[in-house]
Design a protein around this motif. Structure first.
Motif, short mmCIF file in Angstrom:
data_model
loop_
_atom_site.label_atom_id
_atom_site.label_comp_id
_atom_site.label_asym_id
_atom_site.label_seq_id
_atom_site.Cartn_x
_atom_site.Cartn_y
_atom_site.Cartn_z
N GLU A 32 0.85 -1.19 0.00
CA GLU A 32 0.00 0.00 0.00
C GLU A 32 0.88 1.24 0.00
O GLU A 32 2.01 1.21 0.48
CB GLU A 32 -0.87 0.01 1.26
N GLY A 33 0.36 2.33 -0.55
CA GLY A 33 1.06 3.60 -0.41
C GLY A 33 1.41 4.32 -1.68
O GLY A 33 1.00 3.95 -2.79
N VAL A 98 -0.21 14.23 -1.14
CA VAL A 98 0.25 13.45 0.03
C VAL A 98 0.97 14.37 1.01
O VAL A 98 0.72 14.33 2.22
CB VAL A 98 1.16 12.27 -0.41
N LEU A 99 1.84 15.23 0.48
CA LEU A 99 2.60 16.15 1.35
C LEU A 99 1.67 17.14 2.07
O LEU A 99 1.91 17.52 3.21
CB LEU A 99 3.65 16.91 0.53
N ASN A 100 0.59 17.53 1.39
CA ASN A 100 -0.40 18.46 2.00
C ASN A 100 -1.43 17.74 2.88
O ASN A 100 -2.37 18.36 3.35
CB ASN A 100 -1.14 19.24 0.91
N LYS A 101 -1.25 16.43 2.99
CA LYS A 101 -2.15 15.59 3.81
C LYS A 101 -3.59 15.54 3.29
O LYS A 101 -4.53 15.29 4.04
CB LYS A 101 -2.13 16.02 5.28
N GLU A 102 -3.75 15.82 1.98
CA GLU A 102 -5.08 15.67 1.37
C GLU A 102 -5.36 14.18 1.13
O GLU A 102 -6.52 13.75 1.08
CB GLU A 102 -5.14 16.42 0.04
N ILE A 103 -4.28 13.42 0.95
CA ILE A 103 -4.40 11.97 0.78
C ILE A 103 -3.46 11.33 1.79
O ILE A 103 -2.27 11.69 1.87
CB ILE A 103 -4.03 11.53 -0.65
N PHE A 108 -6.25 4.27 4.69
CA PHE A 108 -7.18 3.60 3.77
C PHE A 108 -7.76 2.30 4.32
O PHE A 108 -8.90 1.97 4.01
CB PHE A 108 -6.49 3.33 2.42
N SER A 109 -6.97 1.58 5.11
CA SER A 109 -7.47 0.28 5.60
C SER A 109 -8.68 0.45 6.52
O SER A 109 -9.47 -0.46 6.70
CB SER A 109 -6.36 -0.48 6.33
N SER A 110 -8.86 1.66 7.08
CA SER A 110 -10.02 1.89 7.96
C SER A 110 -11.13 2.68 7.26
O SER A 110 -12.11 3.07 7.89
CB SER A 110 -9.56 2.63 9.22
N SER A 112 -13.97 3.29 3.93
CA SER A 112 -14.82 2.55 2.98
C SER A 112 -14.28 2.74 1.57
O SER A 112 -13.52 3.68 1.30
CB SER A 112 -16.26 3.07 3.05
N GLU A 113 -14.70 1.86 0.69
CA GLU A 113 -14.30 1.96 -0.72
C GLU A 113 -14.71 3.31 -1.30
O GLU A 113 -13.95 3.94 -2.04
CB GLU A 113 -14.96 0.82 -1.49
N GLU A 114 -15.89 3.78 -0.92
CA GLU A 114 -16.39 5.08 -1.43
C GLU A 114 -15.48 6.23 -0.99
O GLU A 114 -15.18 7.13 -1.76
CB GLU A 114 -17.83 5.34 -0.94
N GLN A 115 -15.05 6.18 0.28
CA GLN A 115 -14.15 7.23 0.80
C GLN A 115 -12.81 7.21 0.07
O GLN A 115 -12.27 8.27 -0.26
CB GLN A 115 -13.94 7.03 2.31
N ILE A 116 -12.29 6.02 -0.17
CA ILE A 116 -11.00 5.89 -0.87
C ILE A 116 -11.13 6.41 -2.30
O ILE A 116 -10.28 7.17 -2.78
CB ILE A 116 -10.52 4.42 -0.86
N ARG A 117 -12.21 6.02 -2.97
CA ARG A 117 -12.44 6.50 -4.35
C ARG A 117 -12.52 8.03 -4.37
O ARG A 117 -11.95 8.67 -5.25
CB ARG A 117 -13.75 5.92 -4.90
N ALA A 118 -13.22 8.60 -3.40
CA ALA A 118 -13.40 10.06 -3.35
C ALA A 118 -12.06 10.78 -3.18
O ALA A 118 -11.85 11.86 -3.73
CB ALA A 118 -14.35 10.43 -2.22
N GLU A 119 -11.13 10.18 -2.44
CA GLU A 119 -9.81 10.79 -2.27
C GLU A 119 -8.96 10.65 -3.53
O GLU A 119 -8.37 11.61 -4.01
CB GLU A 119 -9.08 10.15 -1.08
#
Length: 197
Positions: A32-33, A98-103, A108-110, A112-119
């Motif tokens: 991951e990452g 990633v550096l701005n902590k937007e992602i 991700f492991s905690s 939902s799929e929808e939240q991950i897709r949205a990011e």
């Protein structure tokens, strides 16, 4: 895996034929990452071998593929690793987010799929295919079918005579909740038929 095989072979005679005649697919697992997401971006619309070559050049050049290194790299450095102008924009945007902590891949492991897709959809150049590959390979999500993938699409056309996205959606809905394993099976057939594995 056995649960998926039992379910899919009872529901779909074509998948049963592939598994009986071509064997079980290899299940890919990627870390991951950030580095894996960069690799997936490099894989967009090019061969796996070509993307891998670029990724290895990046690794050799930087030692590690880290957001701060990609973000501060010159376009010339990245271009010398075989990365196109467009994809330089994409991986730099990913690094910036990633550096701005937007992602934050560590969360991700905690989520939902929808939240991950949205990011992930907020990254320049990242669409459904890239997100689905990340979900499948890095997070091992069990129920993903990347219908935007050329190999998946062409193999479904060949095997099932489905031509529209809607027809493919109806067909692949029958494979729930094991669409990821079905996708691996389809890729496996595609590669075996073309002597690529």
């Amino acid at each position: 895996m056995q649960q998926a095989i039992t379910f899919l072979t009872s529901k779909d005679k074509t998948l049963k034929f592939i598994l009986e005649n071509f064997g079980n697919p290899t299940i890919q697992k990627r870390q991951e990452g950030f580095a894996s997401m960069c690799h997936i971006i490099l894989e967009q619309q090019v061969s796996i071998a070509s993307a891998k070559a670029c990724y290895v050049k990046l690794e050799n050049h930087f030692g590690q593929i880290l957001p701060k290194l990609i973000h501060s790299a010159t376009n010339e450095e990245l271009k010398n690793c075989g990365i196109s102008r467009q994809k330089i924009i994409y991986i730099k945007d990913l690094a910036s987010k990633v550096l701005n902590k937007e992602i934050d891949f560590s969360t991700f492991s905690s989520k939902s799929e929808e939240q991950i897709r949205a990011e992930l959809i907020t990254i320049k150049g990242v669409g459904n295919w890239s997100i689905e590959v990340y979900l499948m390979f890095c997070l091992q999500s069990p129920d993903i079918i990347p219908l935007g993938d050329i190999a998946i699409k062409n193999t479904i056309i060949e095997l099932y005579n489905c031509h529209t996205h809607e027809e493919m959606q109806v067909l692949t809905n029958n494979w729930k909740p094991f669409r990821t394993f079905a996708s691996y099976t389809i890729w496996h057939y595609y590669l075996k038929k073309r002597n690529k594995i």
